[in-house]
Design a protein around this motif. Structure first.
Motif, PDB file in Angstrom:
ATOM      1  N   UNK A   1      44.675  26.864  29.594  1.00 40.03           N
ATOM      2  CA  UNK A   1      43.976  27.709  30.557  1.00 40.03           C
ATOM      3  C   UNK A   1      44.192  29.171  30.184  1.00 40.03           C
ATOM      4  N   UNK A   2      43.220  29.964  30.545  1.00 41.30           N
ATOM      5  CA  UNK A   2      43.214  31.377  30.175  1.00 41.30           C
ATOM      6  C   UNK A   2      42.793  32.126  31.407  1.00 41.30           C
ATOM      7  N   UNK A   3      43.559  33.093  31.791  1.00 46.47           N
ATOM      8  CA  UNK A   3      43.272  33.753  33.065  1.00 46.47           C
ATOM      9  C   UNK A   3      43.164  35.248  32.873  1.00 46.47           C
ATOM     10  N   UNK A   4      42.002  35.811  33.200  1.00 48.64           N
ATOM     11  CA  UNK A   4      41.916  37.269  33.286  1.00 48.64           C
ATOM     12  C   UNK A   4      40.930  37.596  34.407  1.00 48.64           C
ATOM     13  N   UNK A   5      40.555  38.844  34.478  1.00 48.22           N
ATOM     14  CA  UNK A   5      39.707  39.272  35.590  1.00 48.22           C
ATOM     15  C   UNK A   5      38.413  38.488  35.651  1.00 48.22           C
ATOM     16  N   UNK A   6      37.800  38.296  34.526  1.00 47.06           N
ATOM     17  CA  UNK A   6      36.542  37.566  34.474  1.00 47.06           C
ATOM     18  C   UNK A   6      36.743  36.156  35.022  1.00 47.06           C
ATOM     19  N   UNK A   7      37.854  35.544  34.594  1.00 49.29           N
ATOM     20  CA  UNK A   7      38.148  34.204  35.095  1.00 49.29           C
ATOM     21  C   UNK A   7      38.254  34.215  36.608  1.00 49.29           C
ATOM     22  N   UNK A   8      38.954  35.220  37.137  1.00 47.44           N
ATOM     23  CA  UNK A   8      39.143  35.267  38.585  1.00 47.44           C
ATOM     24  C   UNK A   8      37.812  35.365  39.312  1.00 47.44           C
ATOM     25  N   UNK A   9      36.967  36.257  38.822  1.00 46.55           N
ATOM     26  CA  UNK A   9      35.671  36.426  39.480  1.00 46.55           C
ATOM     27  C   UNK A   9      34.882  35.122  39.452  1.00 46.55           C
ATOM     28  N   UNK A  10      34.808  34.529  38.268  1.00 47.08           N
ATOM     29  CA  UNK A  10      34.032  33.294  38.142  1.00 47.08           C
ATOM     30  C   UNK A  10      34.605  32.189  39.012  1.00 47.08           C
ATOM     31  N   UNK A  11      35.933  32.093  39.037  1.00 44.59           N
ATOM     32  CA  UNK A  11      36.540  31.041  39.854  1.00 44.59           C
ATOM     33  C   UNK A  11      36.193  31.227  41.322  1.00 44.59           C
ATOM     34  N   UNK A  12      36.229  32.492  41.758  1.00 44.17           N
ATOM     35  CA  UNK A  12      35.895  32.737  43.159  1.00 44.17           C
ATOM     36  C   UNK A  12      34.466  32.285  43.438  1.00 44.17           C
ATOM     37  N   UNK A  13      33.582  32.657  42.531  1.00 47.26           N
ATOM     38  CA  UNK A  13      32.187  32.270  42.727  1.00 47.26           C
ATOM     39  C   UNK A  13      32.054  30.751  42.753  1.00 47.26           C
ATOM     40  N   UNK A  14      32.618  30.115  41.729  1.00 49.55           N
ATOM     41  CA  UNK A  14      32.437  28.671  41.606  1.00 49.55           C
ATOM     42  C   UNK A  14      33.047  27.936  42.793  1.00 49.55           C
ATOM     43  N   UNK A  15      34.328  28.216  43.069  1.00 49.79           N
ATOM     44  CA  UNK A  15      34.960  27.455  44.153  1.00 49.79           C
ATOM     45  C   UNK A  15      34.351  27.812  45.496  1.00 49.79           C
ATOM     46  N   UNK A  16      34.070  29.111  45.706  1.00 51.44           N
ATOM     47  CA  UNK A  16      33.510  29.507  46.987  1.00 51.44           C
ATOM     48  C   UNK A  16      32.166  28.846  47.254  1.00 51.44           C
TER      49      UNK A  16
END
Lengths: 100, 641, 484
Positions: B82-97
């Motif tokens: 797994x790789x985590x940076x700002x882009x990941x955070x934004x995308x995760x929020x979008x996807x999970x939300x």
């Protein structure tokens, strides 16, 4: 002294005779007889070897072989009797129901 | 802690999908509840990552990675992690939300459908695949999850597999994206060739980013690599000419369209572009190509939306068009604008799709002409009847539409502004296209809204016959709509730019206030919407009837620029001939003559061999003798010692 | 050679013969029981024999690790011979169960059959320990004669008689070849002990006589192993003999034949290397081709298994051709895996033969539906015989073929692989028949409990040996080491 090679040749001839008998005779009893001849050819070798190497072992072995031959023939004859009771014949060409 | 959460986020949806498919086949309600809860949990976990991430960013280490070695082949090592940076955070929020809301919506929308458990299992599996893409630390892992997402999409588009159109649509989606994936694979292979030459054995983004300049890849090769990778993104994000699958994908259930074909999967291409942005930046020619593709797609797709009568198809073309905007932004080197628009678009597009779902649920039809006409037929010709009967749906749909058009202070306005501002730095024609698209977007949205919600005095031959009164769906359907509407309004308040910037680039300054560009775009939007309302208020939904002087262009649009026919004849037709030839080859030469022929030969020889078993014992003895003599002969003559 | 020894030495060395003595004791018990205990034959003899074989197996385990010779070097004990003894002792148990199932309804005194079986076992034990050609010959003859009798045991069945008779005639021919060959050894070297003949051969004296004798003995052993061109007896005898006898014949007798071949080729004539490789590669190739292709047409299940066992002999011959530690180890492993699978298969065949009343392949249609146990056990056995991973048979084949490749015997290894493909047809044809076809009657088959237990154990062992080949492999390895 008779050279060893002569014994070998005679036993070879005996073996071949026995072999021929096994292949060619139609009567089961004669086939068993031929087997006896082959075994005795081997016996001849043992005796000759015993003489050549001055070792009684060969003669002992010859006795063993005779016993084995006798046992073999006994079983063979027993089966021949069974066959005769079923087929009223001991012709080897007639026992070919299992094939293919 | 962030990384553990990341791994958990990857594992949870997979576990949910597996559990549902094994144990909950016969309990659709439990399956739905479980899937939704798991997704909600994922969202909560993602939110819990915001604070730690911000803390880390302030410390200056905004990138985290955790992986295990999977395979090694010569120079190359492949890790899984797994790789985590700002882009990941934004995308995760979008996807999970968005996923949580869609799951919630589905529990009501899909109630009663016999395949509901399968639906939730597939949807959970999709979420797993999508998170895999987002969390991948290297190109190969992204590719793997890329394909998994394609598979999930196939399963969900063809969900109602008894319908032939659904199956065809699923296959079309899969194959079109496959063309894109082939390009992606070629790009990857070419890249790996240069990597091998340069001694780099890992596809990790962190490694690639630093190593890329040192590989000394010639310009042409770099362009081709970038284009190859872009092709993959173009396939998934439905850029022209690989957009043909998206409208057909509307055969799937509407929440699927909301999640996959509006908010997440189609965003995967944009995400990829952002993730490996450094590869594209290395080739200015590729960037130009990308920008033009985006711009043209945006405009042409918007035009296509003008002639559709199926509400989902309108939204589908709208998605293609907005994706074009995002690609355009990335093509003119403003990755943050692209991602921002992706996020905002996810909110309002999902809202619009779910709203459409709600409308479809209420009217039992997907044709916009029937929706509007029904209202008339009820005898309550009041323009605002629909607002009274379906208040939540109507209001939220309005909010979503306004956000899509790009009116302040809705979130869509801000993100679109940034895209347009970025486009202003590019070729003038492209900028003009982008602006024109604003106009057309407003127009078709106005058309949609007018025909459905403001039916004015026209009658239609498409009156539907069911006579039960219109009503809203259950709270499971309305709550997501409300939440998404809130996000569509206030979404721009999220500190997306702050999260996305890694401290290396100057943080993006959002355009504010009475920027001339803002005025122009808002003006265009209002103009478009108003003219549509005027045109369609009293007239039929068909463009060529409403504006007869546009009959010829309308015909071209209705045939989708004849693209589908071209594909069918030139691509499928040619392939079919080859496939038939191959089939003949396989059936006759390979199977019948070679394989079956060998079998017949074996049996024939076997039959011959059996003839040795004559049954005559002395024959056997003879064989014995001959065998012994042969051996004797060969052994004694050849092997003397 | 002077065979006189200090008498006391004989007694000490009797401890080496613990398994044989145990077996003799059991024989005594069985005989006395047969004669004096009422209803022993029908009721207790099978169980007594079973216990006896377990006792013998225990004796083998107890002797594990012992090394030494007795009777003037004629009788030797080492890991190799103990491996085979343990193997034979275990192989007898399923055969006993099968024989009980088969003969109890047909004979008034089935216990007599067990006596004959037991004598075979004693013969096999002595054979494993023979270090002298005389003892080898006698032990071999004990085994062979017992088989003649067992094959013809159903006195009133013409096929059984015919089987026994054919076996006898051809077997006698082979025995004659063997003893003639041994006699040539004796004439050439003055001794029949393995050591003595080996020395004589390696020193080059009377080379032509010894070579001639070697060829003859090899032909005789190949006959027993059912290798081409000496295999014509096998299909007829396997088909005609009573099913348990066929089972024992195809496992124990074949193993004994390979035991003899290994002893001759690696114990006495390791110097015959090039000849061995060349000869056995050719024989292996011919045997594989013959066994597999002729099996394709068979309609009688016992005859099918005869051809199948001929083809397995082909694989074993590849192992012989390869030679070396790896080759020997692979042969031993393969024999164990093959025997296990064949015995399982034959247990199914015996029970099915009894319950279905027919030995035709056609009668096995839908067997799995009527008895899932029989179906499953048969499936596992057949899959192992084909060489499907992860079962024991696969690993055996793999070992043999890799040993062959290591020694450079590419063509035989390639043929081995092709042979697997061909064998898939008849093995899986059977599997398909038992699972997919409609049975002629639908009522379930009642399998006797002991058979179920044994089937369960043997199926589990097949699977276990496939997943965890290490224990059996290390056993085979230590047995093979002895000869190097």
């Amino acid at each position: 002294m008779i050279p060893l090679s002569h014994y070998l040749i005679v036993s070879g001839i005996l073996f071949s005779i026995g072999l021929a008998g096994l292949l060619l005779r139609r009567n089961l009893l004669l086939v068993l007889l031929s087997v006896e001849i082959m075994l005795n050819a081997a016996n001849l070798n043992f005796i000759a070897g015993s003489a050549a190497h001055s070792d009684t072992g060969g003669q002992v072995i010859a006795f063993f072989v005779m016993v084995v031959a006798a046992a073999e023939v006994t079983i063979g004859l027993a089966i021949a009797v069974l066959l005769f009771r079923k087929q009223s014949s001991v012709d080897t060409r007639d026992i070919s129901f299992l094939k293919g | 802690m962030i990384l553990t959460t990341a791994w958990t986020l990857l594992a949870l949806p997979l576990a949910s999908a597996a559990f549902i498919s094994v144990f909950l086949r016969k309990s659709p309600k439990t399956a739905g509840a479980l899937a939704t809860l798991v997704m909600g949990l994922c969202f909560a976990l993602t939110c819990s990552l915001i604070a730690p991430y911000e803390a880390l960013k302030n410390e200056g280490t905004p990138v985290l990675e955790s992986s295990v070695r999977w395979l090694t082949a010569g120079l190359f090592t492949l890790n899984f992690g797994v790789y985590f940076n700002g882009l990941t955070l934004v995308m995760l929020l979008v996807v999970t939300g968005v996923a949580t809301l869609v799951f919630l919506f589905s529990t009501a929308y899909m109630a009663g459908d016999p395949g509901t458990s399968r639906y939730f299992a597939c949807l959970s599996f999709f979420t797993f695949s999508m998170m895999g893409i987002v969390l991948s630390p290297n190109l190969i892992q992204i590719f793997i999850f890329w394909e998994l997402v394609g598979l999930s999409s196939y399963l969900l588009i063809g969900f109602w597999f008894e319908k032939k159109e659904a199956c065809t649509a699923a296959k079309k989606a899969f194959m079109t994206t496959r063309v894109g994936d082939a390009g992606m694979m070629l790009g990857l292979l070419a890249l790996s060739g240069f990597m091998a030459a340069g001694g780099i054995g890992s596809f990790d983004f962190t490694v690639l980013e630093t190593a890329l300049p040192s590989l000394g890849i010639p310009e042409l090769a770099m362009t081709l690599i970038a284009l190859g990778l872009f092709l993959g993104a173009a396939g998934k994000s439905a850029q022209a000419p690989l957009h043909v699958w998206l409208p057909d994908a509307m055969e799937g259930p509407t929440p699927v369209s909301a999640l996959i074909h509006a908010a997440t999967m189609v965003a995967a291409g944009i995400f990829l572009l952002a993730r490996i942005f450094f590869i594209f930046e290395a080739s200015p020619d590729a960037m130009t190509f990308i920008a033009w593709t985006g711009g043209l797609t945006a405009f042409l797709a918007a035009l296509l939306a003008l002639v559709q009568t199926d509400i989902k198809k309108i939204l589908a073309y709208s998605t293609v068009s907005q994706l074009g905007y995002m690609v355009l932004a990335l093509g003119v080197s403003d990755a943050q604008a692209g991602i921002l628009h992706l996020t905002m678009h996810a909110f309002f597009k999902a809202l619009l799709f779910l709203g459409a779902g709600s409308l479809i649920h209420a009217f039992h039809s997907q044709d916009i002409r029937e929706m509007g006409a029904r209202v008339l037929h009820e005898g309550r010709g009041s323009r605002l009847y629909l607002f009274k009967a379906l208040p939540v749906t109507s209001l939220t749909f309005l909010i979503g539409t306004v956000s899509l058009i790009g009116l302040p202070p809705f979130s869509g306005f801000f993100s679109k502004e940034e895209v347009l501002a970025a486009a202003a730095h590019g070729p003038a024609f492209l900028f003009g296209l982008a602006l024109a698209t604003v106009l057309v977007t407003a127009f078709y949205n106005g058309r949609l809204f007018t025909i459905v919600f403001l039916p004015g005095g026209k009658t239609s031959s498409h009156a539907s016959h069911a006579e039960h009164p219109l009503h809203e769906g259950s709270p499971a359907m309305t709550v997501p709509l409300i939440l998404l509407a809130v996000l569509s309004v206030f979404g721009s308040a999220l500190p997306i730019h702050a999260w996305l910037s890694s401290g290396k680039e100057p943080s993006h300054v959002a355009p504010h206030g009475l920027d001339p560009l803002a005025l122009i775009s808002v003006g265009a939007a209002l103009l478009g919407f108003a003219s549509a309302a005027l045109v369609y208020w009293k007239r039929s939904g068909r463009l060529r009837d409403a504006l007869p002087w546009l009959a010829q262009p309308a015909r071209v649009l209705e045939h989708k620029y004849f693209l589908d026919d071209i594909y069918d004849r030139w691509v499928c037709g040619a392939l079919e001939k080859k496939a038939r030839a191959a089939d003949l080859l396989e059936r006759y030469v390979i199977t019948e003559w070679t394989i079956n022929g060998l079998g017949r030969l074996a049996r024939w020889i076997g039959g011959g061999l059996r003839s040795f078993q004559t049954g005559v014992v002395q024959f056997y003895a003879l064989t014995f003798l001959i065998g012994a003599l042969t051996i004797l002969f060969f052994m004694t003559s050849g092997w003397r010692f | 050679m002077d065979r006189t020894r200090d008498r006391s030495l004989y007694l000490m060395n009797l401890s080496l013969m613990l398994p044989e003595l145990t077996a003799l004791t059991v024989l005594g018990v069985l005989t006395l029981g047969e004669m004096y205990v009422k209803d022993f034959s029908q009721k207790f003899s099978a169980r007594a024999a079973c216990l006896g074989s377990l006792a013998v197996f225990a004796a083998v385990l107890f002797s594990w690790g012992r090394q030494g010779t007795a009777f003037g070097g004629m009788f030797g004990v080492n890991v190799f011979s103990l491996f085979f003894k343990g193997f034979f002792a275990l192989a007898v148990i399923p055969v006993l169960q099968m024989s009980k199932e088969f003969f109890a309804p047909r004979l008034r005194f089935p216990g007599e059959f067990f006596l004959t079986l037991w004598i075979t076992l004693i013969g096999l034990f002595v054979l494993s320990s023979a270090r002298d050609f005389l003892l080898l010959f006698i032990a071999l003859e004990i085994v062979t004669f017992s088989f003649y009798i067992m094959a013809a045991y159903l006195k009133r069945d013409l096929f059984s008689i015919e089987a026994g008779l054919k076996y006898l005639i051809l077997g006698s021919l082979a025995s004659a070849f063997m003893i003639y060959g041994i006699s040539l050894f004796y004439v050439a070297s003055g001794t029949t002990s393995f050591e003595g003949i080996r020395t004589a051969y390696e020193s080059g004296q009377a080379a032509s006589l010894i070579t001639f004798g070697l060829i003859l003995t090899l032909c005789a052993s190949a006959f027993k192993a059912a290798a081409v061109p000496f295999q014509l007896w096998a299909p007829d005898v396997y088909e005609g003999a009573p099913t348990p006898v066929t089972a024992f014949l195809s496992t124990a007798s074949k193993s004994a034949a390979f035991l003899v071949l290994i002893q001759i080729l690696f114990g006495v004539f390791p110097a015959f290397e090039t000849g061995r490789t060349a000869l056995f590669s050719v024989l292996a190739a011919l045997t594989l081709i013959y066994g597999n292709l002729a099996a394709l047409h068979q309609t009688n299940i016992k005859r099918l298994f005869a051809y199948s066992s001929i083809s397995h002999a082909g694989y074993l011959l590849i192992g012989l051709a390869a030679g070396g530690r790896a080759g020997l180890e692979s042969i031993l492993y393969y024999l164990a895996a093959y025997s296990l699978s064949t015995l399982t298969a034959f247990m199914v065949i015996t029970t099915a033969g009894q319950l279905l009343g027919s030995d035709k392949v056609d009668a096995y249609r839908g067997l799995a539906r009527r008895s899932p146990f029989l179906g499953a056990a048969f499936f596992i056995a057949l899959a192992s015989l084909t060489g499907l991973p992860p079962l024991a048979g696969f690993f055996g084949k793999f070992l043999i073929l890799s040993a062959a490749v290591q020694q450079g015997l590419i063509f035989p290894a390639f043929l081995g692989c092709c042979a697997v493909a061909v064998s898939l047809y008849y093995y899986f044809g059977l599997i398909k028949k038992i699972y997919a076809d409609e049975p002629s009657a639908a009522d379930p088959l009642a399998v006797p409990a002991p058979t179920l237990v044994l089937l369960g154990i043997s199926s589990a062992l097949i699977i276990a040996a496939g997943f965890f080949p290490a224990p059996l492999l290390s056993l085979a390895s230590s047995a093979a080491e002895v000869l190097f």
